[in-house]
Design a protein around this motif. Structure first.
Motif, PDB file in Angstrom:
ATOM      1  N   LYS A  20      -3.359  -8.264   4.482  1.00 47.79           N
ATOM      2  CA  LYS A  20      -4.048  -7.561   5.567  1.00 47.79           C
ATOM      3  C   LYS A  20      -5.550  -7.830   5.610  1.00 47.79           C
ATOM      4  O   LYS A  20      -6.212  -7.452   6.560  1.00 47.79           O
ATOM      5  CB  LYS A  20      -3.825  -6.047   5.438  1.00 47.79           C
ATOM      6  CG  LYS A  20      -2.395  -5.639   5.659  1.00 47.79           C
ATOM      7  CD  LYS A  20      -2.004  -5.893   7.086  1.00 47.79           C
ATOM      8  CE  LYS A  20      -0.677  -5.261   7.432  1.00 47.79           C
ATOM      9  NZ  LYS A  20      -0.327  -5.497   8.827  1.00 47.79           N
ATOM     10  N   ARG A  36       2.960   8.526   2.219  1.00 48.52           N
ATOM     11  CA  ARG A  36       2.289   8.443   3.520  1.00 48.52           C
ATOM     12  C   ARG A  36       0.768   8.353   3.401  1.00 48.52           C
ATOM     13  O   ARG A  36       0.056   8.548   4.377  1.00 48.52           O
ATOM     14  CB  ARG A  36       2.717   9.596   4.429  1.00 48.52           C
ATOM     15  CG  ARG A  36       4.221   9.600   4.679  1.00 48.52           C
ATOM     16  CD  ARG A  36       4.647  10.765   5.518  1.00 48.52           C
ATOM     17  NE  ARG A  36       3.909  10.830   6.756  1.00 48.52           N
ATOM     18  CZ  ARG A  36       4.404  10.577   7.955  1.00 48.52           C
ATOM     19  NH1 ARG A  36       5.661  10.252   8.074  1.00 48.52           N
ATOM     20  NH2 ARG A  36       3.652  10.661   9.021  1.00 48.52           N
ATOM     21  N   HIS A  37       0.246   8.074   2.215  1.00 48.84           N
ATOM     22  CA  HIS A  37      -1.195   7.916   2.020  1.00 48.84           C
ATOM     23  C   HIS A  37      -1.579   6.448   1.832  1.00 48.84           C
ATOM     24  O   HIS A  37      -2.493   6.122   1.091  1.00 48.84           O
ATOM     25  CB  HIS A  37      -1.659   8.740   0.810  1.00 48.84           C
ATOM     26  CG  HIS A  37      -1.818  10.191   1.096  1.00 48.84           C
ATOM     27  ND1 HIS A  37      -0.747  11.039   1.209  1.00 48.84           N
ATOM     28  CD2 HIS A  37      -2.918  10.940   1.299  1.00 48.84           C
ATOM     29  CE1 HIS A  37      -1.181  12.262   1.462  1.00 48.84           C
ATOM     30  NE2 HIS A  37      -2.489  12.225   1.525  1.00 48.84           N
ATOM     31  N   HIS A  38      -0.874   5.556   2.522  1.00 49.50           N
ATOM     32  CA  HIS A  38      -1.151   4.130   2.380  1.00 49.50           C
ATOM     33  C   HIS A  38      -2.576   3.767   2.793  1.00 49.50           C
ATOM     34  O   HIS A  38      -3.191   2.897   2.196  1.00 49.50           O
ATOM     35  CB  HIS A  38      -0.130   3.297   3.166  1.00 49.50           C
ATOM     36  CG  HIS A  38      -0.067   3.635   4.618  1.00 49.50           C
ATOM     37  ND1 HIS A  38       0.652   4.711   5.090  1.00 49.50           N
ATOM     38  CD2 HIS A  38      -0.645   3.052   5.675  1.00 49.50           C
ATOM     39  CE1 HIS A  38       0.510   4.770   6.402  1.00 49.50           C
ATOM     40  NE2 HIS A  38      -0.268   3.772   6.789  1.00 49.50           N
ATOM     41  N   ARG A  39      -3.110   4.470   3.773  1.00 45.73           N
ATOM     42  CA  ARG A  39      -4.499   4.191   4.188  1.00 45.73           C
ATOM     43  C   ARG A  39      -5.489   4.614   3.110  1.00 45.73           C
ATOM     44  O   ARG A  39      -6.526   3.985   2.937  1.00 45.73           O
ATOM     45  CB  ARG A  39      -4.809   4.889   5.503  1.00 45.73           C
ATOM     46  CG  ARG A  39      -4.085   4.260   6.668  1.00 45.73           C
ATOM     47  CD  ARG A  39      -4.456   4.912   7.959  1.00 45.73           C
ATOM     48  NE  ARG A  39      -3.730   4.281   9.051  1.00 45.73           N
ATOM     49  CZ  ARG A  39      -3.770   4.705  10.292  1.00 45.73           C
ATOM     50  NH1 ARG A  39      -4.490   5.762  10.607  1.00 45.73           N
ATOM     51  NH2 ARG A  39      -3.081   4.088  11.218  1.00 45.73           N
ATOM     52  N   ALA A  98      -5.682   1.796   0.674  1.00 40.15           N
ATOM     53  CA  ALA A  98      -6.547   0.732   1.194  1.00 40.15           C
ATOM     54  C   ALA A  98      -8.020   1.108   1.040  1.00 40.15           C
ATOM     55  O   ALA A  98      -8.841   0.289   0.615  1.00 40.15           O
ATOM     56  CB  ALA A  98      -6.219   0.439   2.652  1.00 40.15           C
ATOM     57  N   HIS A  99      -8.357   2.342   1.348  1.00 42.29           N
ATOM     58  CA  HIS A  99      -9.742   2.797   1.203  1.00 42.29           C
ATOM     59  C   HIS A  99     -10.161   2.755  -0.264  1.00 42.29           C
ATOM     60  O   HIS A  99     -11.260   2.309  -0.601  1.00 42.29           O
ATOM     61  CB  HIS A  99      -9.912   4.204   1.766  1.00 42.29           C
ATOM     62  CG  HIS A  99     -11.308   4.711   1.633  1.00 42.29           C
ATOM     63  ND1 HIS A  99     -11.715   5.519   0.585  1.00 42.29           N
ATOM     64  CD2 HIS A  99     -12.414   4.489   2.381  1.00 42.29           C
ATOM     65  CE1 HIS A  99     -12.996   5.774   0.706  1.00 42.29           C
ATOM     66  NE2 HIS A  99     -13.447   5.167   1.786  1.00 42.29           N
ATOM     67  N   TYR A 129       0.841  -1.197   0.000  1.00 40.18           N
ATOM     68  CA  TYR A 129       0.000   0.000   0.000  1.00 40.18           C
ATOM     69  C   TYR A 129       0.877   1.248   0.000  1.00 40.18           C
ATOM     70  O   TYR A 129       0.611   2.207  -0.721  1.00 40.18           O
ATOM     71  CB  TYR A 129      -0.906   0.029   1.234  1.00 40.18           C
ATOM     72  CG  TYR A 129      -1.910  -1.091   1.316  1.00 40.18           C
ATOM     73  CD1 TYR A 129      -3.039  -1.103   0.494  1.00 40.18           C
ATOM     74  CD2 TYR A 129      -1.750  -2.135   2.216  1.00 40.18           C
ATOM     75  CE1 TYR A 129      -3.968  -2.132   0.572  1.00 40.18           C
ATOM     76  CE2 TYR A 129      -2.676  -3.166   2.306  1.00 40.18           C
ATOM     77  CZ  TYR A 129      -3.776  -3.157   1.483  1.00 40.18           C
ATOM     78  OH  TYR A 129      -4.692  -4.167   1.562  1.00 40.18           O
ATOM     79  N   GLY A 187       0.091  -5.445   2.513  1.00 35.43           N
ATOM     80  CA  GLY A 187       0.584  -4.654   3.620  1.00 35.43           C
ATOM     81  C   GLY A 187       2.103  -4.637   3.639  1.00 35.43           C
ATOM     82  O   GLY A 187       2.769  -5.344   2.877  1.00 35.43           O
ATOM     83  N   ARG A 225     -11.027  -0.650  -1.281  1.00 35.89           N
ATOM     84  CA  ARG A 225     -12.293  -1.112  -0.688  1.00 35.89           C
ATOM     85  C   ARG A 225     -13.496  -0.624  -1.480  1.00 35.89           C
ATOM     86  O   ARG A 225     -14.500  -1.327  -1.584  1.00 35.89           O
ATOM     87  CB  ARG A 225     -12.410  -0.619   0.752  1.00 35.89           C
ATOM     88  CG  ARG A 225     -11.979  -1.615   1.772  1.00 35.89           C
ATOM     89  CD  ARG A 225     -12.446  -1.266   3.173  1.00 35.89           C
ATOM     90  NE  ARG A 225     -12.250   0.110   3.581  1.00 35.89           N
ATOM     91  CZ  ARG A 225     -11.138   0.600   4.103  1.00 35.89           C
ATOM     92  NH1 ARG A 225     -10.087  -0.175   4.277  1.00 35.89           N
ATOM     93  NH2 ARG A 225     -11.047   1.861   4.459  1.00 35.89           N
TER      94      ARG A 225
END
Length: 132
Positions: free
Chosen positions: A86, A56-59, A62-63, A45, A80, A66
């Motif tokens: 993950k 630093r936008h790994h989240r 993930a979003h 990610y 991950g 989704r």
């Protein structure tokens, strides 16, 4: 009562709010990077975020995965940190099976990143090299 995030004035951004426009641009960049990962290779990610120009936008990656329809992207190729799956339960088992069908090998619960990692990011120089 919470009314959601405050968006910039639409008139100053060609009819689109700055936040919505930047989210669309970011998601398009994530999509391009994910689509560039070939069968048998994987990326994390964090690598996807960095290569898309959003370190630093790994989240957010993930979003994005989704909410994006699963038939449009090779979602199974994004993992991950350290090559770890993950996703929970059946989704994680499906991801592992899809990767194995592409020839990806595992070391225990993690993908063998030395063999199957597609991107190498040189943090000191902030650029990416494609591995052969």
């Amino acid at each position: 009562m919470y009314q959601g995030p405050k968006l910039r004035d639409k008139a100053s951004h060609g009819g689109q709010s700055g936040r919505l426009q930047s989210s669309h641009e970011r998601d398009s960049a994530f999509r391009r990077v994910i689509l560039s990962i070939p069968k048998g290779k994987v990326a994390t990610y964090g690598q996807v975020a960095e290569l898309a120009g959003y370190p630093r936008h790994h989240r957010a990656v993930a979003h994005f995965l989704r909410v994006e329809p699963s038939d449009r992207l090779p979602w199974q190729r994004v993992l991950g940190a350290g090559g770890e799956i993950k996703l929970p339960l059946e989704a994680g088992a499906e991801q592992r099976l899809r990767l194995q069908m592409e020839g990806v090998t595992f070391r225990g619960k993690r993908v063998n990143m030395q063999r199957h990692g597609y991107f190498y990011i040189d943090k000191a120089k902030h650029f990416a090299n494609y591995l052969p």
